[in-house]
Scaffold this motif. Structure first.
Motif, PDB file in Angstrom:
ATOM      1  N   MET A   1      -7.288   7.415   5.598  1.00  0.00           N
ATOM      2  CA  MET A   1      -7.029   6.007   6.096  1.00  0.00           C
ATOM      3  C   MET A   1      -7.969   4.911   5.372  1.00  0.00           C
ATOM      4  O   MET A   1      -7.933   3.686   5.842  1.00  0.00           O
ATOM      5  CB  MET A   1      -7.240   5.625   7.546  1.00  0.00           C
ATOM      6  N   VAL A   2      -8.732   5.073   4.271  1.00  0.00           N
ATOM      7  CA  VAL A   2      -9.061   4.213   3.509  1.00  0.00           C
ATOM      8  C   VAL A   2      -8.386   4.155   2.064  1.00  0.00           C
ATOM      9  O   VAL A   2      -8.342   5.254   1.383  1.00  0.00           O
ATOM     10  CB  VAL A   2     -10.693   4.564   3.187  1.00  0.00           C
ATOM     11  N   LEU A   3      -8.092   3.085   1.430  1.00  0.00           N
ATOM     12  CA  LEU A   3      -7.245   3.269   0.318  1.00  0.00           C
ATOM     13  C   LEU A   3      -7.899   3.864  -0.900  1.00  0.00           C
ATOM     14  O   LEU A   3      -8.982   3.597  -1.131  1.00  0.00           O
ATOM     15  CB  LEU A   3      -6.801   1.751  -0.038  1.00  0.00           C
ATOM     16  N   ASP A   4      -7.421   4.770  -1.555  1.00  0.00           N
ATOM     17  CA  ASP A   4      -7.671   5.477  -2.822  1.00  0.00           C
ATOM     18  C   ASP A   4      -6.438   5.641  -3.760  1.00  0.00           C
ATOM     19  O   ASP A   4      -5.625   6.426  -3.191  1.00  0.00           O
ATOM     20  CB  ASP A   4      -8.137   6.623  -2.576  1.00  0.00           C
ATOM     21  N   ALA A   5      -6.290   5.021  -4.775  1.00  0.00           N
ATOM     22  CA  ALA A   5      -5.208   4.995  -5.541  1.00  0.00           C
ATOM     23  C   ALA A   5      -4.923   6.546  -6.022  1.00  0.00           C
ATOM     24  O   ALA A   5      -3.625   6.851  -6.529  1.00  0.00           O
ATOM     25  CB  ALA A   5      -5.448   4.105  -6.838  1.00  0.00           C
ATOM     26  N   ALA A   6      -5.991   7.399  -6.149  1.00  0.00           N
ATOM     27  CA  ALA A   6      -5.733   8.627  -6.648  1.00  0.00           C
ATOM     28  C   ALA A   6      -5.497   9.669  -5.500  1.00  0.00           C
ATOM     29  O   ALA A   6      -5.240  10.869  -5.815  1.00  0.00           O
ATOM     30  CB  ALA A   6      -6.997   9.022  -7.303  1.00  0.00           C
ATOM     31  N   ASP A   7      -5.406   8.930  -4.123  1.00  0.00           N
ATOM     32  CA  ASP A   7      -5.011   9.916  -3.174  1.00  0.00           C
ATOM     33  C   ASP A   7      -3.719   9.618  -2.586  1.00  0.00           C
ATOM     34  O   ASP A   7      -3.759   8.410  -1.779  1.00  0.00           O
ATOM     35  CB  ASP A   7      -6.277   9.824  -2.160  1.00  0.00           C
TER      36      ASP A   7
ATOM     37  N   ARG B   1       4.361  10.348  -1.697  1.00  0.00           N
ATOM     38  CA  ARG B   1       3.694  11.257  -2.411  1.00  0.00           C
ATOM     39  C   ARG B   1       3.832  10.978  -4.088  1.00  0.00           C
ATOM     40  O   ARG B   1       3.499  11.699  -4.796  1.00  0.00           O
ATOM     41  CB  ARG B   1       4.340  12.624  -2.395  1.00  0.00           C
ATOM     42  N   GLY B   2       4.240   9.788  -4.537  1.00  0.00           N
ATOM     43  CA  GLY B   2       4.484   9.401  -5.648  1.00  0.00           C
ATOM     44  C   GLY B   2       5.621   9.100  -6.453  1.00  0.00           C
ATOM     45  O   GLY B   2       5.620   8.088  -6.975  1.00  0.00           O
TER      46      GLY B   2
ATOM     47  N   ASP C   1      -2.424  10.536   0.195  1.00  0.00           N
ATOM     48  CA  ASP C   1      -2.402  10.638   1.723  1.00  0.00           C
ATOM     49  C   ASP C   1      -2.785   9.117   1.882  1.00  0.00           C
ATOM     50  O   ASP C   1      -2.577   8.621   3.185  1.00  0.00           O
ATOM     51  CB  ASP C   1      -3.704  11.429   2.155  1.00  0.00           C
ATOM     52  N   THR C   2      -3.273   8.315   1.053  1.00  0.00           N
ATOM     53  CA  THR C   2      -3.515   6.886   1.569  1.00  0.00           C
ATOM     54  C   THR C   2      -2.537   5.927   1.220  1.00  0.00           C
ATOM     55  O   THR C   2      -2.505   4.741   1.156  1.00  0.00           O
ATOM     56  CB  THR C   2      -5.053   6.368   0.960  1.00  0.00           C
ATOM     57  N   TRP C   3      -1.375   6.533   0.331  1.00  0.00           N
ATOM     58  CA  TRP C   3      -0.301   5.581   0.240  1.00  0.00           C
ATOM     59  C   TRP C   3       0.739   5.429   1.307  1.00  0.00           C
ATOM     60  O   TRP C   3       1.786   6.155   1.458  1.00  0.00           O
ATOM     61  CB  TRP C   3       0.460   6.421  -1.106  1.00  0.00           C
ATOM     62  N   SER C   4       0.195   4.718   2.261  1.00  0.00           N
ATOM     63  CA  SER C   4       0.536   4.668   3.579  1.00  0.00           C
ATOM     64  C   SER C   4       0.522   3.234   4.134  1.00  0.00           C
ATOM     65  O   SER C   4      -0.070   2.190   3.375  1.00  0.00           O
ATOM     66  CB  SER C   4       0.301   5.623   4.491  1.00  0.00           C
ATOM     67  N   VAL C   5       1.080   2.870   5.397  1.00  0.00           N
ATOM     68  CA  VAL C   5       0.774   1.627   6.032  1.00  0.00           C
ATOM     69  C   VAL C   5      -0.279   1.995   7.292  1.00  0.00           C
ATOM     70  O   VAL C   5      -0.265   1.123   8.029  1.00  0.00           O
ATOM     71  CB  VAL C   5       1.838   1.000   6.739  1.00  0.00           C
ATOM     72  N   GLY C   6      -0.925   3.238   7.160  1.00  0.00           N
ATOM     73  CA  GLY C   6      -1.770   3.315   8.118  1.00  0.00           C
ATOM     74  C   GLY C   6      -0.994   4.287   9.097  1.00  0.00           C
ATOM     75  O   GLY C   6      -0.138   4.800   8.880  1.00  0.00           O
ATOM     76  N   SER C   7      -1.348   4.109  10.457  1.00  0.00           N
ATOM     77  CA  SER C   7      -0.487   4.465  11.551  1.00  0.00           C
ATOM     78  C   SER C   7       0.896   4.025  11.462  1.00  0.00           C
ATOM     79  O   SER C   7       1.162   2.782  11.566  1.00  0.00           O
ATOM     80  CB  SER C   7      -1.265   4.243  12.710  1.00  0.00           C
ATOM     81  N   PHE C   8       1.984   4.572  11.162  1.00  0.00           N
ATOM     82  CA  PHE C   8       3.532   4.265  11.234  1.00  0.00           C
ATOM     83  C   PHE C   8       3.830   3.819  12.865  1.00  0.00           C
ATOM     84  O   PHE C   8       4.666   2.975  12.818  1.00  0.00           O
ATOM     85  CB  PHE C   8       4.048   5.179  10.644  1.00  0.00           C
TER      86      PHE C   8
ATOM     87  N   THR D   1       0.905  -1.188  -0.233  1.00  0.00           N
ATOM     88  CA  THR D   1      -0.018  -0.003  -0.058  1.00  0.00           C
ATOM     89  C   THR D   1       0.869   1.193  -0.055  1.00  0.00           C
ATOM     90  O   THR D   1       0.505   2.294  -0.422  1.00  0.00           O
ATOM     91  CB  THR D   1      -1.019   0.037   1.297  1.00  0.00           C
ATOM     92  N   LEU D   2       1.986   1.161   0.459  1.00  0.00           N
ATOM     93  CA  LEU D   2       2.953   2.207   0.407  1.00  0.00           C
ATOM     94  C   LEU D   2       3.509   2.479  -1.154  1.00  0.00           C
ATOM     95  O   LEU D   2       4.075   3.724  -1.403  1.00  0.00           O
ATOM     96  CB  LEU D   2       4.129   2.200   1.083  1.00  0.00           C
ATOM     97  N   ARG D   3       3.349   1.360  -1.803  1.00  0.00           N
ATOM     98  CA  ARG D   3       3.760   1.636  -3.312  1.00  0.00           C
ATOM     99  C   ARG D   3       5.364   1.602  -3.224  1.00  0.00           C
ATOM    100  O   ARG D   3       5.970   2.596  -4.190  1.00  0.00           O
ATOM    101  CB  ARG D   3       3.092   2.532  -4.028  1.00  0.00           C
TER     102      ARG D   3
END
Length: 336
Positions: free
Chosen positions: A223-229, A298-299, A231-238, A9-11
């Motif tokens: 905190m809900v996965l969205d490929a276009a956002d 951030r991409g 802010d969601t390219w994360s592991v949630g709470s780090f 999910t972090l890509r």
């Protein structure tokens, strides 16, 4: 080679030496055993939502768990035994139970990843943990090459931890939960969720209502996965919320935990000078613009960038409060 950045999910993350997809529990056991017998390193990967993989990748065998299946058994006492294969998407499981008129898991809505990972981390949110409802897991023991049913009581479940965390000695094949059997939610224990629902803490509401409220809260925090956002390219709470003997500041928010206190990591981060959107190296990674606990790609980020930002935040909190934050995700081939 398959890049693991495509599977997290972090890509982020480099290539896998070898990638196999196991579509049932027997295949998971077979592939892990085969790699063990060959002396190859093994990474068991589910949804990639709680893992940080080094830029160099993983040289061994990556076994991606893709087993599916949900069995619902209604018991004589009115409760329901829910048996879920490890590769099932977790939020799909929650959605299915709610659609089936079953409460219990609704506060864990929107959490990415696959079901087999939930007991490892003792996943929790909005006042409910997996430990609350977990009955047992089927576990493949790599040392003995055997499968056994392990009761929840034997898994050392605690705040964001279990005996399964931090070790690759066992592989979860399926998970069993005991649900109350009705359509009501668990008692609403989390103050923010209670306010959103307009109820007093301890109240129950229809599980579907609680699920939608939780999803709305999570979306507001990215905190809900969205490929276009991004802010969601994360592991949630780090970082996990630290549990300490005493809060260093009497005005600091806290919760009692077994004679100690749990402190909100987000509060510590913000009061150490890190605002939402705080950038890491080159702006390629940053704290989420909506939630400082999420470190985001951030991409164009690299794992090295993310870890540099994590160290900056960790060290800033330690310098300000004397508390060292601990990472929540599994770090593969890298460290803070």
């Amino acid at each position: 080679m398959q890049s693991l950045s495509d599977l997290t999910t972090l890509r982020l993350g480099g290539p896998a030496g070898r990638l196999v997809e196991a579509t049932d529990a027997a295949a998971v056991v077979q592939e892990v055993h085969k790699a063990d017998a060959a002396g190859e390193p093994v990474l068991v990967l589910g949804g990639g939502s709680n893992v940080v993989v080094a830029d160099s990748g993983f040289e061994g065998t990556v076994v991606r768990v893709a087993s599916t299946g949900i069995v619902t058994d209604r018991r004589s006492d009115g409760s329901v035994l829910l048996t879920v294969e490890a590769g099932e998407n977790w939020d799909d499981v929650v959605a299915a139970t709610v659609a089936d008129g079953l409460g219990g898991l609704e506060c864990l809505s929107g959490i990415p990843g696959r079901t087999g990972a939930t007991p490892v981390q003792n996943v929790g949110a909005y006042g409910v943990e997996v430990a609350t409802l977990l009955e047992s897991v089927d576990l493949y023991d790599r040392a003995t090459a055997t499968v056994s049913r392990v009761p929840a009581a034997d898994l050392g479940l605690g705040y964001r931890t279990s005996t399964l965390k931090g070790t690759d000695a066992g592989v979860v094949l399926r998970v069993r939960f005991v649900l109350p059997g009705g359509g009501a939610s668990m008692p609403i224990a989390y103050a923010e969720l209670a306010r959103t629902l307009g109820v007093d803490p301890g109240t129950t509401v229809p599980a579907a209502v609680a699920r939608e409220a939780v999803l709305d809260l999570r979306r507001g925090k990215g905190m809900v996965l969205d490929a276009a956002d991004h802010d969601t390219w994360s592991v949630g709470s780090f970082f996990t919320n630290p549990v300490v003997d005493e809060a260093p500041d009497p005005e600091m928010p806290r919760w009692p935990v077994d004679g100690r206190v749990k402190l909100p990591a987000a509060w510590l981060i913000q009061h150490s000078g890190f605002a939402p959107g705080h950038p890491g190296p080159g702006g390629r990674v940053a704290l989420s613009t909506r939630h400082v606990l999420a470190l985001t790609n951030r991409g164009e980020g690299r794992t090295a960038d993310l870890l540099a930002l994590a160290r900056t935040v960790r060290d800033g909190v330690r310098d300000r409060f004397g508390i060292t934050l601990e990472p929540e995700p599994v770090l593969v081939g890298c460290r803070l």
